[in-house]
Scaffold this active site. Structure first.
Site, short mmCIF file in Angstrom:
data_model
loop_
_atom_site.label_atom_id
_atom_site.label_comp_id
_atom_site.label_asym_id
_atom_site.label_seq_id
_atom_site.Cartn_x
_atom_site.Cartn_y
_atom_site.Cartn_z
N ASN A 55 -12.45 -20.48 4.57
CA ASN A 55 -11.49 -19.64 5.27
C ASN A 55 -11.75 -18.18 4.91
OD1 ASN A 55 -9.86 -19.02 2.78
ND2 ASN A 55 -9.48 -21.23 2.89
N LYS A 63 7.48 -28.94 -1.77
CA LYS A 63 6.58 -28.80 -2.93
C LYS A 63 7.32 -28.48 -4.22
CE LYS A 63 2.94 -27.31 0.22
NZ LYS A 63 1.77 -26.43 0.46
N ASP A 82 -7.30 -27.41 3.67
CA ASP A 82 -6.48 -28.60 3.84
C ASP A 82 -7.34 -29.85 4.07
OD1 ASP A 82 -4.02 -27.24 3.64
OD2 ASP A 82 -4.16 -26.61 5.73
N PHE A 138 2.39 -19.82 -1.91
CA PHE A 138 2.13 -18.80 -0.89
C PHE A 138 2.07 -19.48 0.47
CE2 PHE A 138 1.34 -16.09 -4.35
CZ PHE A 138 1.17 -14.80 -3.89
#
Length: 399
Positions: free
Chosen positions: A209, A341, A279, A323
């Site tokens: 990314n 989470k 991911d 984040f």
């Protein structure tokens, strides 16, 4: 105000040397103890006696002169410094520091210090704008060194442009800021993850990314400034890690990052997950380069472990910060991550906003806590955003 603080001032050779006398005078009026180190070139412009008279301490010029104390001179000064100021800083000294050269008392001492270092460049405009000098300055900035930017105007050589030493008032203001930096994270251990991950397809290709790692590295640098013991777990970046890390762990894949976080989990009180972790990963890795054919290529992907989610299940009383970089439904997506989470809070930013995306030096964030409270911040430098995050962590640590 600062009677228990020592500032070591490194003076290198340049016509702006005389301004440093005013800097010393102003610091002494604030109660700062000042020690001066001069390069041989600096003594050609102003005598050591002038600096000695104002600082009320002997001035060190030569590594091999008779010692004034039985301490090892450069180590003693390096340890005494709360702030190490270099003013004026020539292209030569900046270049030496950026490349690890320690061949005189000034560069040797600054290499040995763990104090905050503040550099005030002064040189001809063309020298300052030279790509080599700019590269050296950027290297030092990435390492966590602080700079007082030079001003524009008429230079001693007659040229007009940027390169004038900042005013004594400006330099002293910056020194005072560094002397006043809170040490509110002293004794605290923090994991910070930063940068992208790379998921290999074959020996040549990978999935990744656009993360540069700048936000995570800024948090690490500011946490160190505030006294924390920082373990930085970094994906592949072009950044230079900040000085004085407790530990640097370089990783490549999401699995590498997960393993590194788990390995260091027990000994840390805070985990800040600022990395942009992939991911998905290719289901099958080819150990040979996949050759081009006339057909389309399909790559089946498997889910990577969600590191923050896994840590959230076992964190107990540790602080976990996540984040969320989104292009749509920012608040809804970020709130969902906080609950799923088990985060203490999340730092959310909209990648479509100018100045908030990957690879830039600024960010525009919203912080959302587990109660759903949202605090919005304007566009700020990533170092400023880092301190906002650390301020919130400090409050949580006091619970």
């Amino acid at each position: 105000m600062f009677k228990d603080k020592t500032v070591v001032i490194g003076v290198s050779g340049g016509i702006a040397v005389y301004k440093t006398l005013d800097v010393i005078s102003r610091l002494k009026k604030l109660g700062v103890n000042v020690n001066v180190i001069m390069t041989k070139s600096a003594t050609e412009f102003v005598t050591p006696l002038s600096f000695q008279s104002l600082s009320q301490n002997y001035v060190v010029c030569d590594m091999f002169e008779d010692p004034k104390t039985w301490d090892v001179e450069h180590i003693s000064l390096a340890k005494k410094a709360a702030v190490f100021l270099i003013a004026p800083a020539t292209a030569n000294v900046i270049g030496k520091m950026a490349n690890g050269i320690a061949d005189d008392m000034l560069t040797t001492t600054v290499m040995a210090t763990k104090a905050k270092v503040l550099i005030a460049p002064a040189m001809n405009t063309n020298m300052y704008e030279n790509p080599v000098v700019q590269r050296n300055i950027n290297t030092l900035k990435e390492l966590g060194y602080n700079f007082v930017e030079p001003e524009s105007g008429r230079l001693a050589c007659g040229d007009i442009g940027r390169g004038k030493l900042a005013t004594p008032e400006t330099i002293v203001d910056e020194v005072v800021k560094l002397l006043s930096t809170k040490q509110d994270l002293k004794g605290k251990s923090i994991i910070i993850t930063a940068g992208p991950t790379m998921e290999s397809i074959d020996p040549v290709r990978f999935i990744s990314n656009r993360s540069s790692g700048k936000m995570g590295y800024a948090i690490a640098s500011q946490a160190i400034n505030r006294g924390a013991d920082v373990t930085l777990i970094s994906g592949p970046t072009n950044l230079t890690p900040p000085q004085n890390l407790k530990k640097l762990v370089r990783i490549e894949s999401a699995k590498d990052m997960y393993d590194a976080v788990i390995e260091n989990f027990d000994e840390n009180q805070v985990i800040i997950k600022s990395a942009a972790v992939a991911d998905y990963k290719p289901k099958d890795y080819s150990d040979k380069k996949i050759k081009k054919s006339n057909d389309d290529l399909s790559i089946e992907l498997d889910r990577n472990k969600d590191i923050a989610y896994e840590i959230g299940k076992i964190k107990k009383d540790k602080i976990l910060v996540g984040f969320a970089a989104e292009t749509n439904d920012l608040i809804e997506n970020a709130k969902g991550k906080v609950q799923k989470k088990n985060l203490d809070f999340i730092v959310a930013n909209d990648l479509t906003k100018e100045g908030a995306g990957f690879g830039v030096d600024t960010n525009i964030v919203k912080i959302i806590d587990k109660q759903g409270n949202i605090t919005e911040y304007p566009k700020m430098k990533k170092e400023e955003v880092a301190n906002v995050i650390l301020d919130k962590i400090t409050m949580l640590l006091k619970r």
